[in-house]
Design a protein around this motif. Structure first.
Motif, mmCIF file in Angstrom:
data_model
loop_
_atom_site.group_PDB
_atom_site.id
_atom_site.type_symbol
_atom_site.label_atom_id
_atom_site.label_comp_id
_atom_site.label_asym_id
_atom_site.label_seq_id
_atom_site.Cartn_x
_atom_site.Cartn_y
_atom_site.Cartn_z
ATOM 1 N N TYR A 1 -6.562 1.448 2.719
ATOM 2 C CA TYR A 1 -7.401 0.886 1.661
ATOM 3 C C TYR A 1 -6.588 0.681 0.383
ATOM 4 O O TYR A 1 -6.685 -0.364 -0.267
ATOM 5 C CB TYR A 1 -8.592 1.811 1.396
ATOM 6 N N ARG A 2 -5.774 1.662 0.029
ATOM 7 C CA ARG A 2 -4.959 1.552 -1.182
ATOM 8 C C ARG A 2 -3.959 0.418 -1.071
ATOM 9 O O ARG A 2 -3.708 -0.306 -2.034
ATOM 10 C CB ARG A 2 -4.241 2.867 -1.462
ATOM 11 N N PHE A 3 -3.352 0.261 0.107
ATOM 12 C CA PHE A 3 -2.423 -0.841 0.317
ATOM 13 C C PHE A 3 -3.136 -2.186 0.198
ATOM 14 O O PHE A 3 -2.593 -3.134 -0.376
ATOM 15 C CB PHE A 3 -1.744 -0.731 1.685
ATOM 16 N N ALA A 4 -4.341 -2.269 0.726
ATOM 17 C CA ALA A 4 -5.099 -3.520 0.651
ATOM 18 C C ALA A 4 -5.414 -3.878 -0.805
ATOM 19 O O ALA A 4 -5.279 -5.044 -1.203
ATOM 20 C CB ALA A 4 -6.385 -3.407 1.462
ATOM 21 N N VAL A 5 -5.799 -2.907 -1.588
ATOM 22 C CA VAL A 5 -6.094 -3.160 -3.004
ATOM 23 C C VAL A 5 -4.815 -3.533 -3.753
ATOM 24 O O VAL A 5 -4.796 -4.487 -4.548
ATOM 25 C CB VAL A 5 -6.779 -1.937 -3.654
ATOM 26 N N PHE A 6 -3.723 -2.821 -3.474
ATOM 27 C CA PHE A 6 -2.441 -3.122 -4.114
ATOM 28 C C PHE A 6 -1.972 -4.530 -3.748
ATOM 29 O O PHE A 6 -1.487 -5.283 -4.603
ATOM 30 C CB PHE A 6 -1.396 -2.083 -3.714
ATOM 31 N N SER A 7 -2.139 -4.897 -2.497
ATOM 32 C CA SER A 7 -1.747 -6.230 -2.046
ATOM 33 C C SER A 7 -2.593 -7.308 -2.715
ATOM 34 O O SER A 7 -2.087 -8.381 -3.064
ATOM 35 C CB SER A 7 -1.864 -6.322 -0.528
#
Length: 114
Positions: free
Chosen positions: A27-33
């Motif tokens: 989830y954090r990677f998706a938001v960062f991306s």
């Protein structure tokens, strides 16, 4: 009743922790991306689109540049909102890359760089 020994429940707990860790970081990677796509991708697309717009507008050169620069805030804001409105990260990145490349290619053709 049959109970599991404590040794067998350890790997299950480890798997549950790893799964939770993976889901949190996914989830954090998706938001960062998405933020990267909105900030960097949106900036690059807006810059290339503004350049193309200043070339193709049928106005005096200075007026075309001023109008296209004035529209950058609107274009960048729309891209930023669009990035967070679309579900698929893959679709976001592909769309930003393809539209930026298409605009850059149009600029290259109009300026006789190719």
């Amino acid at each position: 009743m049959h109970t599991q020994p404590i040794e067998n429940s350890q790997p299950l707990m480890e798997r549950a922790k790893l799964s939770q860790f993976y889901q949190t970081h996914k989830y954090r990677f998706a938001v960062f991306s998405r933020f990267l796509a909105a900030i960097l991708g949106g900036y690059v697309f807006t810059a290339v689109f503004t350049s193309l717009l200043s070339i193709i507008l049928p106005l005096k050169k200075s007026d075309a540049v001023l109008l296209s620069i004035s529209l950058t805030i609107l274009v960048y804001s729309c891209v930023f909102i669009w990035v967070f409105a679309i579900k698929s990260l893959k679709r976001i990145w592909i769309t930003i890359l393809l539209t930026t490349t298409a605009c850059a290619l149009c600029i290259a053709i109009l300026k006789d760089w190719l």
